[in-house]
Design a protein around this motif. Sequence first.
Motif, mmCIF file in Angstrom:
data_model
loop_
_atom_site.group_PDB
_atom_site.id
_atom_site.type_symbol
_atom_site.label_atom_id
_atom_site.label_comp_id
_atom_site.label_asym_id
_atom_site.label_seq_id
_atom_site.Cartn_x
_atom_site.Cartn_y
_atom_site.Cartn_z
ATOM 1 N N ALA A 61 0.852 -1.194 0.000
ATOM 2 C CA ALA A 61 0.000 0.000 0.000
ATOM 3 C C ALA A 61 0.886 1.242 0.000
ATOM 4 O O ALA A 61 1.626 1.483 0.942
ATOM 5 N N VAL A 62 0.804 2.005 -1.091
ATOM 6 C CA VAL A 62 1.608 3.221 -1.239
ATOM 7 C C VAL A 62 0.689 4.359 -1.661
ATOM 8 O O VAL A 62 -0.140 4.183 -2.550
ATOM 9 N N PRO A 63 0.822 5.522 -1.042
ATOM 10 C CA PRO A 63 -0.010 6.652 -1.475
ATOM 11 C C PRO A 63 0.350 7.062 -2.896
ATOM 12 O O PRO A 63 1.526 7.096 -3.255
ATOM 13 N N HIS A 64 -0.664 7.378 -3.684
ATOM 14 C CA HIS A 64 -0.405 7.732 -5.080
ATOM 15 C C HIS A 64 0.351 9.050 -5.213
ATOM 16 O O HIS A 64 0.958 9.316 -6.247
ATOM 17 N N ASP A 65 0.362 9.871 -4.159
ATOM 18 C CA ASP A 65 1.030 11.165 -4.242
ATOM 19 C C ASP A 65 2.323 11.231 -3.437
ATOM 20 O O ASP A 65 2.841 12.308 -3.160
ATOM 21 N N LEU A 66 2.885 10.066 -3.082
ATOM 22 C CA LEU A 66 4.151 10.042 -2.354
ATOM 23 C C LEU A 66 5.239 10.690 -3.209
ATOM 24 O O LEU A 66 5.414 10.342 -4.379
ATOM 25 N N ASP A 67 5.966 11.627 -2.634
ATOM 26 C CA ASP A 67 7.063 12.284 -3.347
ATOM 27 C C ASP A 67 8.214 11.282 -3.471
ATOM 28 O O ASP A 67 8.718 10.768 -2.475
ATOM 29 N N LEU A 68 8.612 11.013 -4.695
ATOM 30 C CA LEU A 68 9.639 10.006 -4.961
ATOM 31 C C LEU A 68 11.037 10.611 -5.117
ATOM 32 O O LEU A 68 11.993 9.893 -5.423
ATOM 33 N N THR A 69 11.188 11.906 -4.864
ATOM 34 C CA THR A 69 12.481 12.577 -5.010
ATOM 35 C C THR A 69 13.602 11.883 -4.239
ATOM 36 O O THR A 69 14.684 11.675 -4.805
ATOM 37 N N PRO A 70 13.399 11.498 -2.972
ATOM 38 C CA PRO A 70 14.509 10.843 -2.263
ATOM 39 C C PRO A 70 14.999 9.579 -2.969
ATOM 40 O O PRO A 70 16.209 9.352 -3.060
ATOM 41 N N TYR A 71 14.108 8.789 -3.481
ATOM 42 C CA TYR A 71 14.487 7.532 -4.132
ATOM 43 C C TYR A 71 15.188 7.802 -5.465
ATOM 44 O O TYR A 71 16.135 7.106 -5.821
ATOM 45 N N LEU A 93 7.666 1.128 -5.655
ATOM 46 C CA LEU A 93 6.778 2.196 -5.177
ATOM 47 C C LEU A 93 5.849 2.671 -6.286
ATOM 48 O O LEU A 93 4.656 2.860 -6.060
ATOM 49 N N VAL A 94 6.388 2.873 -7.478
ATOM 50 C CA VAL A 94 5.574 3.341 -8.596
ATOM 51 C C VAL A 94 4.492 2.318 -8.910
ATOM 52 O O VAL A 94 3.316 2.674 -9.083
ATOM 53 N N LYS A 95 4.846 1.054 -8.962
ATOM 54 C CA LYS A 95 3.861 0.011 -9.267
ATOM 55 C C LYS A 95 2.784 -0.067 -8.184
ATOM 56 O O LYS A 95 1.599 -0.168 -8.492
ATOM 57 N N ALA A 96 3.189 -0.013 -6.931
ATOM 58 C CA ALA A 96 2.212 -0.088 -5.843
ATOM 59 C C ALA A 96 1.337 1.162 -5.809
ATOM 60 O O ALA A 96 0.139 1.081 -5.552
ATOM 61 N N ALA A 97 1.919 2.333 -6.084
ATOM 62 C CA ALA A 97 1.139 3.578 -6.083
ATOM 63 C C ALA A 97 0.114 3.586 -7.208
ATOM 64 O O ALA A 97 -1.010 4.057 -7.026
ATOM 65 N N GLN A 98 0.477 3.044 -8.356
ATOM 66 C CA GLN A 98 -0.468 2.979 -9.465
ATOM 67 C C GLN A 98 -1.648 2.091 -9.096
ATOM 68 O O GLN A 98 -2.777 2.374 -9.461
ATOM 69 N N GLY A 99 -1.392 1.051 -8.346
ATOM 70 C CA GLY A 99 -2.463 0.161 -7.906
ATOM 71 C C GLY A 99 -3.417 0.825 -6.937
ATOM 72 O O GLY A 99 -4.598 0.497 -6.896
ATOM 73 N N SER A 100 -2.929 1.797 -6.170
ATOM 74 C CA SER A 100 -3.814 2.465 -5.211
ATOM 75 C C SER A 100 -4.345 3.788 -5.744
ATOM 76 O O SER A 100 -5.079 4.467 -5.060
ATOM 77 N N LYS A 101 -3.998 4.142 -6.983
ATOM 78 C CA LYS A 101 -4.452 5.419 -7.547
ATOM 79 C C LYS A 101 -5.967 5.481 -7.685
ATOM 80 O O LYS A 101 -6.572 6.512 -7.453
ATOM 81 N N GLY A 102 -6.589 4.372 -8.038
ATOM 82 C CA GLY A 102 -8.045 4.350 -8.182
ATOM 83 C C GLY A 102 -8.747 4.575 -6.858
ATOM 84 O O GLY A 102 -9.796 5.177 -6.787
ATOM 85 N N ARG A 103 -8.119 4.113 -5.792
ATOM 86 C CA ARG A 103 -8.665 4.349 -4.451
ATOM 87 C C ARG A 103 -8.005 5.606 -3.926
ATOM 88 O O ARG A 103 -6.805 5.749 -3.994
ATOM 89 N N ASP A 104 -8.749 6.521 -3.389
ATOM 90 C CA ASP A 104 -8.159 7.746 -2.864
ATOM 91 C C ASP A 104 -7.726 7.504 -1.430
ATOM 92 O O ASP A 104 -8.282 8.051 -0.496
ATOM 93 N N ARG A 105 -6.692 6.670 -1.276
ATOM 94 C CA ARG A 105 -6.217 6.305 0.052
ATOM 95 C C ARG A 105 -5.163 7.265 0.561
ATOM 96 O O ARG A 105 -4.605 7.056 1.631
#
Length: 179
Positions: free
Chosen positions: A135-145, A157-169
């Motif tokens: 579970a990753v927030p779709h708006d997590l800032d990925l700059t550090p990585y 992270l990108v793959k997991a965030a895309q999976g949760s994009k449909g849900r506004d978690r």
Amino acid sequence: MKLEDEARHKSEDVDNAVLTDVVLALQRRVEVNHDFDIPYLAGYSEDGRTVYIDRHLPRTMASQGRAVRLEPFLVTHEVVEKSLLDKLRLHYLHAHQIALRTERDAVRAARVSWQAYQALMKSNEKPIDEEKVKAVPHDLDLTPYRDLKDFPVLDRLVKAAQGSKGRDRSQPSAKNRAR
């Protein structure tokens, strides 16, 4: 709260009471969410309005016979880091060093052992190579990585965030929102 009311203590010197005021002021400016898997234990949204703390991290630690909340120190670190990245365009490593020192001083100002705090944090860091990010927030800032060129974690992270994009978690749940 009015800006001038946040600075309850006044000193031109290094002062623990003033730093405690700063920590409280920073917490008032963001939402905190504990619903996600966040490598390196904490992160922030792209717009900086939400600080994400890994859902597995304990909320408190024992120190001198009292339970001390960890959230204020993590929020301090993340807000300082994000501000330095966005406003001054520092490289992540430089922003992280300044934020880590601010976090350390906030921990010490709260009369908590930095060594004990760090030991707790290190014991809760997940081995990044083995991390099963679900579970990753779709708006997590990925700059550090990106700045660290941590491409395996970035990819997960990108793959997991895309999976949760449909849900506004990415919005904090009522039980996890902290002020």
